[in-house]
Design a protein around this motif. Structure first.
Motif, PDB file in Angstrom:
ATOM      1  N   TYR A   4      84.652  57.854  38.030  1.00 32.59           N
ATOM      2  CA  TYR A   4      84.824  57.618  36.611  1.00 32.59           C
ATOM      3  C   TYR A   4      86.404  57.634  36.262  1.00 32.59           C
ATOM      4  O   TYR A   4      86.913  56.801  35.403  1.00 32.59           O
ATOM      5  CB  TYR A   4      83.875  58.487  35.834  1.00 32.59           C
ATOM      6  CG  TYR A   4      82.701  58.394  35.836  1.00 32.59           C
ATOM      7  CD1 TYR A   4      82.041  56.994  36.469  1.00 32.59           C
ATOM      8  CD2 TYR A   4      81.580  59.030  35.008  1.00 32.59           C
ATOM      9  CE1 TYR A   4      80.701  56.726  36.641  1.00 32.59           C
ATOM     10  CE2 TYR A   4      80.143  58.633  35.204  1.00 32.59           C
ATOM     11  CZ  TYR A   4      79.711  57.704  35.911  1.00 32.59           C
ATOM     12  OH  TYR A   4      78.603  57.250  35.986  1.00 32.59           O
ATOM     13  N   ALA A   5      87.008  58.671  36.629  1.00 29.68           N
ATOM     14  CA  ALA A   5      88.407  58.715  36.166  1.00 29.68           C
ATOM     15  C   ALA A   5      89.339  57.574  36.988  1.00 29.68           C
ATOM     16  O   ALA A   5      90.241  56.971  36.161  1.00 29.68           O
ATOM     17  CB  ALA A   5      88.841  59.903  36.787  1.00 29.68           C
ATOM     18  N   GLY A   6      88.923  57.106  37.877  1.00 32.89           N
ATOM     19  CA  GLY A   6      89.595  56.008  38.701  1.00 32.89           C
ATOM     20  C   GLY A   6      89.500  54.759  37.874  1.00 32.89           C
ATOM     21  O   GLY A   6      90.221  53.769  37.412  1.00 32.89           O
ATOM     22  N   VAL A   7      88.139  54.517  37.451  1.00 29.64           N
ATOM     23  CA  VAL A   7      87.651  53.353  36.658  1.00 29.64           C
ATOM     24  C   VAL A   7      88.407  53.555  35.095  1.00 29.64           C
ATOM     25  O   VAL A   7      88.765  52.373  34.538  1.00 29.64           O
ATOM     26  CB  VAL A   7      86.092  53.307  36.059  1.00 29.64           C
ATOM     27  CG1 VAL A   7      85.687  52.291  35.211  1.00 29.64           C
ATOM     28  CG2 VAL A   7      85.475  53.086  37.594  1.00 29.64           C
ATOM     29  N   ALA A   8      88.579  54.730  34.737  1.00 28.40           N
ATOM     30  CA  ALA A   8      89.199  54.929  33.336  1.00 28.40           C
ATOM     31  C   ALA A   8      90.674  54.479  33.480  1.00 28.40           C
ATOM     32  O   ALA A   8      91.188  53.710  32.507  1.00 28.40           O
ATOM     33  CB  ALA A   8      89.034  56.286  32.963  1.00 28.40           C
ATOM     34  N   VAL A   9      91.329  54.579  34.825  1.00 31.13           N
ATOM     35  CA  VAL A   9      92.651  54.162  34.769  1.00 31.13           C
ATOM     36  C   VAL A   9      92.598  52.712  34.922  1.00 31.13           C
ATOM     37  O   VAL A   9      93.585  51.987  34.398  1.00 31.13           O
ATOM     38  CB  VAL A   9      93.142  54.967  35.964  1.00 31.13           C
ATOM     39  CG1 VAL A   9      94.607  54.157  36.584  1.00 31.13           C
ATOM     40  CG2 VAL A   9      93.357  56.507  35.713  1.00 31.13           C
ATOM     41  N   VAL A  10      92.031  51.975  35.857  1.00 31.90           N
ATOM     42  CA  VAL A  10      91.749  50.628  36.066  1.00 31.90           C
ATOM     43  C   VAL A  10      91.493  49.870  34.629  1.00 31.90           C
ATOM     44  O   VAL A  10      92.029  48.859  34.433  1.00 31.90           O
ATOM     45  CB  VAL A  10      90.720  50.266  36.947  1.00 31.90           C
ATOM     46  CG1 VAL A  10      90.373  48.945  37.082  1.00 31.90           C
ATOM     47  CG2 VAL A  10      91.023  50.776  38.190  1.00 31.90           C
ATOM     48  N   ALA A  11      90.628  50.372  33.814  1.00 34.60           N
ATOM     49  CA  ALA A  11      90.111  49.823  32.685  1.00 34.60           C
ATOM     50  C   ALA A  11      91.051  50.143  31.318  1.00 34.60           C
ATOM     51  O   ALA A  11      90.372  50.068  30.339  1.00 34.60           O
ATOM     52  CB  ALA A  11      88.709  49.761  32.402  1.00 34.60           C
ATOM     53  N   ALA A  12      92.098  50.965  31.451  1.00 30.53           N
ATOM     54  CA  ALA A  12      92.548  51.819  30.386  1.00 30.53           C
ATOM     55  C   ALA A  12      92.942  50.747  29.179  1.00 30.53           C
ATOM     56  O   ALA A  12      92.921  51.023  28.128  1.00 30.53           O
ATOM     57  CB  ALA A  12      93.762  52.795  30.733  1.00 30.53           C
TER      58      ALA A  12
END
Length: 294
Positions: A142-150
């Protein structure tokens, strides 16, 4: 012509996406094939105001503006399957982040649903005794997704108070329908079959019983892990779709809950319902010997 062609291509790819996305969390090939078979049969009863879900009719009429939802639908089963696999096994983070991030970037509501349903992995029997580690790995995804979709998520979080609400939109658009109306619609077939004979609804009910039995026995042969995933997704979908009339201020604890059209959470119910219906259909195939012996 290009738009119509891509729309039809995405609809045609949905069964394949559900097949692969079901195999990754542990479904047998026959179960995944049955899930793929029932996906095009989904319907919802518009007379009960349940629409804009996974049913093909949502995308084959002249209005709606749901193209981005259709694109995210093709990604959702793959994203959930990859996320579940990564959280349990602790490897292949890149595909999970890429697929879940692509779901978010295609459609905010389905990305949101994917993250909520991804939590069901914590209930799987494979996570027993190591749920903290599974939760940490899920958090890393989820943290990786938050960075990708920030670049998309941060403005949505910071500026959602400026979201316009039309006077023509009923309260259900933002708040959903409440548990009673949702359960009545489910029992009458309005969420999975529409105005047809409620075949998928009956199959999903049978699948729920089979999943509960498999969870109780916790045997690999019963696809206990996948059964837990299917039943947990369906139950969580029903709880979420019940919306603000049922949960009131508690719904405010969820991020984005004040800025999402909550009636669109029918997608979570239909996702879980399709998995359960396919599970029941595969058991019927085993029972009646519809498949050739190996």
């Amino acid at each position: 012509a290009v738009f119509d062609g891509v729309t039809l291509l995405l609809l045609a790819l949905l069964p394949l996406s559900f097949y692969a996305g079901s195999r990754w969390p542990g479904a047998r090939p026959v179960t995944a094939a049955c899930i793929a078979l029932v996906v095009p049969l989904l319907g919802a009863d518009a007379s009960q105001h349940h629409f804009l879900g996974f049913q093909a009719r949502s995308f084959l009429w002249s209005g709606g503006g749901l193209f981005t939802q259709l694109a995210a639908m093709a990604l959702l089963p793959l994203a959930l399957g990859a996320t579940s696999r990564t959280a349990l096994a602790g490897r292949r983070y890149a595909p999970a982040v890429a697929l879940l991030g692509a779901t978010w970037l295609s459609h905010l509501v389905l990305g949101y649903i994917a993250c909520l349903l991804g939590l069901v992995v914590l209930l799987r029997p494979e996570a027993r005794g190591r749920r903290l580690g599974v939760a940490l790995r899920l958090g890393l995804v989820y943290a990786g997704v938050a960075v990708v979709a920030a670049y998309l998520l941060l403005p949505t979080l910071l500026e959602s108070r400026w979201l316009a609400r039309s006077m023509w939109e009923p309260a259900e658009y933002w708040d959903s329908y409440g548990a009673w109306r949702v359960l009545v619609a489910l029992a009458s077939g309005g969420l999975l079959d529409g105005a047809r004979v409620p075949v998928l609804t009956l199959l999903a009910g049978a699948g729920a019983l089979l999943a509960a039995r498999a969870m109780w026995r916790s045997r690999d042969g019963d696809e206990a892990g996948f059964a837990t995933f299917a039943l947990g997704s369906f139950v969580l979908g029903l709880l979420l779709y019940s919306g603000r009339p049922t949960w009131g201020p508690l719904l405010g604890l969820l991020p984005f809950s004040g800025s999402l059209p909550w009636h669109r959470l029918i997608c979570a119910v239909q996702f879980g319902g399709v998995l359960l219906a396919g599970l029941a259909l595969s058991r019927l195939a085993d029972l009646f010997g519809w498949l050739p012996a190996r």
